[in-house]
Design an enzyme around this catalytic site. Structure first.
Site, short mmCIF file in Angstrom:
data_model
loop_
_atom_site.label_atom_id
_atom_site.label_comp_id
_atom_site.label_asym_id
_atom_site.label_seq_id
_atom_site.Cartn_x
_atom_site.Cartn_y
_atom_site.Cartn_z
N GLU A 16 0.79 -1.24 0.00
CA GLU A 16 0.00 0.00 0.00
C GLU A 16 0.83 1.29 0.00
O GLU A 16 0.59 2.19 0.80
CB GLU A 16 -0.95 0.00 1.22
CG GLU A 16 -1.87 -1.21 1.24
CD GLU A 16 -2.83 -1.23 2.42
OE1 GLU A 16 -2.76 -0.33 3.28
OE2 GLU A 16 -3.66 -2.15 2.48
N GLU A 48 -6.19 -10.77 -1.09
CA GLU A 48 -6.99 -10.54 0.13
C GLU A 48 -8.47 -10.46 -0.22
O GLU A 48 -9.18 -9.53 0.19
CB GLU A 48 -6.55 -9.24 0.82
CG GLU A 48 -5.06 -9.18 1.10
CD GLU A 48 -4.62 -7.93 1.83
OE1 GLU A 48 -5.48 -7.20 2.35
OE2 GLU A 48 -3.40 -7.68 1.88
N SER A 87 -50.24 -27.85 -10.72
CA SER A 87 -49.60 -27.53 -9.45
C SER A 87 -50.62 -27.56 -8.31
O SER A 87 -51.28 -28.58 -8.10
CB SER A 87 -48.89 -26.19 -9.56
OG SER A 87 -48.06 -25.98 -8.45
C1 XIL Z 1 -6.03 -6.34 8.31
C2 XIL Z 1 -6.37 -7.47 9.25
O1 XIL Z 1 -7.26 -8.33 8.62
C3 XIL Z 1 -6.95 -6.93 10.53
O2 XIL Z 1 -7.11 -7.98 11.46
C4 XIL Z 1 -6.05 -5.87 11.10
O3 XIL Z 1 -6.67 -5.30 12.23
C5 XIL Z 1 -5.78 -4.79 10.09
O4 XIL Z 1 -5.23 -5.39 8.94
N1 XIL Z 1 -4.81 -4.75 3.68
C6 XIL Z 1 -3.82 -5.59 4.11
C7 XIL Z 1 -4.06 -6.45 5.28
O5 XIL Z 1 -2.81 -5.71 3.43
O6 XIL Z 1 -2.88 -6.69 6.00
C8 XIL Z 1 -5.09 -5.91 6.18
O7 XIL Z 1 -5.35 -6.86 7.20
C9 XIL Z 1 -6.32 -5.57 5.40
C10 XIL Z 1 -6.05 -4.51 4.37
#
Ligand code: XIL
Length: 713
Positions: free
Chosen positions: A151, A266, A616
């Site tokens: 990010e 994700e 039916s």
């Molecule tokens: C998130 C986790 O799922 C949560 O448990 C934590 O509180 C915050 O991070 N992008 C990412 C992940 O790359 O690491 C993040 O994970 C979600 C957004």
């Protein structure tokens, strides 16, 4: 609702068992790996079993992040990451490492010295290198790729300060200290630590056209400078409204110009459009409405269809969390394939049991307006394969769904085209014949202004007709035609004026020739509609008048009258079948309507010239009425409305002929078995199974064609 009720009513559901894949990973073995993000809470026997069955890649949701393993200078905490890695090692599952550098959940102590003052970037790089080497080395045996930098790009690409050029980078503490050099350094350190691991840049909103361009530009610049970036991680935090599949495809195409490896890292699809880690707080009390479930399932279906198309570019698709129970966006955001009780949702099966033939289907562009359209209306359209295409003008709508669709997914989701019109085509050809449907616009129910309306599901629904190959038997031809008239009769038992539609055959009541003759007397069929319909259904969507006219013209039957009245079926509430009073309608029909018809029409008023049949729930009414008062009707017909068995007829005045039918997608075996056993017991019974049709009107049109010649013989 209607389909649910009908399937229960008639015990129709013959689910076709297919050879099912074991788990997601098996279903996708020729496409890409399927992964899941885990936390230590997932390491329970029941959840581990799901992981082993379904997935062949695992990511630590949080446990390998800098803040988790390296919370303070000189302090390492491996407990959670080790237990997840050991679970993977035990089960031979390889891991995606996540992540080495991120502005969140980072080892922020690296950025300041012991006194809390900002460090020089050289000092930071030294600490970062040590961190990366230590973590990467520890999991080298089990981690096949790393999200090295997470990010680092800006979301909106707008200038931060008045008068400045827009900065494509996120202005994090890391960026402020190092510019974009920290990205290059992180990749270099990771490559040194493990030359065999694939190294990824990972980001969200990665299908947004602006952001995908920023990501592409950065990776291109880095790679041109020799930075070892192997792949781009597309996080895939999506929602039911977006991204569009055009944007997903465009991002994949763009990224694959600069890297050889794309991972969906994700994936979750949430029920609203909010972004970010605060979702848990805004979801309170959120209820997932049925239309949102449909959008959700459609978004997953469309996405996986798109990803399968790009299987040569995509190596792995990882879900962010195992089940809705521990999703970071909250249970009631409905984001994953497993529900809060770890059960597979319907969408799980949609994703897993995809049909490769549908992925490659070619839709022939010979669409024509449906024959049931309102005058001058182009849409809905139907093509020669039986696909239906819809187009709806709803400029301010957020979502438009057509209730026709496949696989119980709740319909066809329309999408806005470049002209701002909502358009969509069914995913596969529809069954031949007539279908009811409606639109769901932002959760509200509407008819399609393009189509004519037909009474079904206790409302005037839109109708569409997929031309059947055998439609000639109900075609409107140049033959003598009978008439359908509306008859209003008084019902003493209900204290209401009631309506019946009465078909009289061609020449009924007309004096043929000059000399007045005694009027011809006709047998009568009492024909019932199904649940949700009314006395108009058989003549309008059933075309029963045309079927009769054609059979008579071809000399296949002797003319008879058909009487169709409302069967009082529609007050039945879902789940309250037991409470339905079958006798109220029997009184109206047998004590009030039959005498009325015999008085006002030239009928042969006896049992041998009187039949009752229904489709039916109208079939169930027929069954109840004929068994209760067998002296009234000589011919009994059940059309997708259950069966008679010899034991039902014990001690009952035998009918002259029984007709039982259904569609081949219903319960044909039961129909055939029932007819066989009736014949064996000495009853005259005929069965019919309509090929390629379900619980719909083409089954019943064909059933009337088959039944009519058997009556009054
Ligand atoms: C998130 C986790 O799922 C949560 O448990 C934590 O509180 C915050 O991070 N992008 C990412 C992940 O790359 O690491 C993040 O994970 C979600 C957004």
């Amino acid at each position: 609702m209607k389909n649910r009720l009908l399937s229960l009513l008639c015990v129709l559901c013959t689910l076709v068992p297919t050879t099912l894949a074991q788990g997601l990973k098996d279903a996708y073995k020729d496409y890409f790996k399927v992964g899941v993000a885990l936390n230590v809470g997932n390491l329970t026997p029941d959840q581990e079993a799901i992981v082993v069955r379904e997935f062949n890649s695992v990511t630590c949701e949080n446990a390998m992040k800098p803040v988790s393993v390296h919370p303070e200078r000189g302090v390492w905490d491996w407990a959670q990451a080790d237990s997840i890695a050991n679970f993977c090692r035990r089960n031979g599952i390889k891991m995606r490492g996540h992540c080495l550098v991120w502005h969140n959940q980072f080892s922020n102590w690296m950025l300041t010295d012991k006194k809390g003052n900002p460090v020089k970037k050289e000092v930071f790089y030294q600490l970062l290198r040590e961190h990366i080497h230590t973590v990467v080395n520890r999991y080298k045996d089990v981690v096949y790729c790393w999200d090295v930098v997470n990010e680092a790009m800006s979301d909106d690409g707008r200038p931060r300060r008045w008068g400045e050029a827009p900065n494509p980078y996120r202005e994090s503490e890391l960026y402020k200290l190092c510019g974009d050099e920290f990205i290059a350094k992180a990749f270099e350190y990771a490559r040194e630590a493990d030359p065999n691991a694939l190294l990824f840049y990972n980001d969200y909103n990665e299908c947004d056209p602006g952001k995908s361009q920023r990501i592409y530009n950065m990776v291109k610049k880095m790679k041109d400078a020799g930075v070892p970036i192997d792949g781009i991680g597309m996080q895939g935090h999506y929602n039911v409204y977006g991204p569009s599949m055009e944007d997903v495809a465009a991002a994949i195409e763009l990224y694959s110009k600069v890297v050889d490896h794309l991972h969906i890292t994700e994936l979750d699809i949430r029920a609203n459009e909010q972004m970010g880690g605060q979702l848990q707080f805004s979801r309170q009390g959120m209820e997932i409405k049925p239309y949102v479930r449909t959008l959700h399932e459609d978004q997953y279906n469309s996405l996986f269809r798109t990803l399968r198309r790009y299987k040569d570019k995509i190596d792995v698709v990882t879900f962010w969390n195992l089940s809705d129970k521990d999703s970071w966006v909250g249970t009631s955001n409905y984001p994953l394939l497993f529900d809060k009780d770890l059960k597979e949702k319907h969408v799980y099966y949609t994703v897993r049991d995809f049909d490769p033939a549908l992925d490659n289907a070619v839709v022939i562009e010979d669409f024509k307006p449906s024959e049931l359209n309102q005058p001058g209306q182009e849409y809905p359209m139907v093509n020669s394969q039986g696909y239906a295409r819809f187009r709806v003008d709803a400029p301010q709508a957020r979502s438009v769904i057509v209730s026709l669709g496949l696989g119980g997914r709740g319909g066809t989701v329309l999408h806005k085209d470049k002209d701002g019109m909502w358009v969509g085509t069914t995913e596969a050809p529809m069954d031949e014949g007539f279908h009811y449907y409606h639109l769901t616009i932002d959760g509200g129910t509407f008819n399609d202004p393009g189509a004519c309306n037909y009474y079904g599901s206790v409302r005037w629904e839109s109708g569409i007709e997929i031309p059947a190959h055998d439609r000639d038997f109900y075609a409107n031809k140049n033959v003598p035609h009978g008439r359908i008239q509306e008859v209003l009769f008084w019902s003493e038992s209900t204290q209401t004026v009631r309506r019946a539609m009465v078909y009289t055959p061609p020449f009924y009541g007309e004096q043929v020739g000059k000399k007045a003759k005694k009027p011809v007397q006709y047998p009568v069929l009492y024909l019932q509609h199904g649940w949700g319909e009314d006395e108009t259904a058989w003549s309008r969507q059933g075309h029963v008048g045309l079927i009769m006219d054609n059979l008579i013209a071809e000399g296949k039957i002797a003319p008879f009258i058909i009487v169709m009245t409302y069967g009082m079926t529609n007050e039945l509430k879902w789940g309250h079948m037991q409470e339905f009073d079958w006798t109220a309608f029997q009184r109206v029909l047998m004590d009030e309507l039959v005498p009325y018809i015999d008085q006002h029409f030239t009928t042969i008023a006896d049992r041998d010239h009187r039949a009752m049949a229904g489709l039916s729930m109208g079939g169930m009414e027929t069954r109840m009425a004929t068994l209760a008062r067998p002296e009234m009707f000589g011919y009994w017909g059940l059309l997708s409305g259950g069966i008679y068995e010899p034991k039902d007829l014990e001690g009952v005045m035998a009918p002259r002929h029984i007709f039982i039918s259904c569609g081949s997608k219903e319960f044909g075996d039961r129909v055939n078995a029932a007819v066989e056993s009736l014949n064996a017991a000495g009853y005259k019974a005929t069965g019919y199974v309509s090929e390629g049709t379900a619980h719909e009107f083409l089954t019943w049109r064909r059933s009337v064609r088959e039944m009519a010649p058997l009556l009054f013989k």
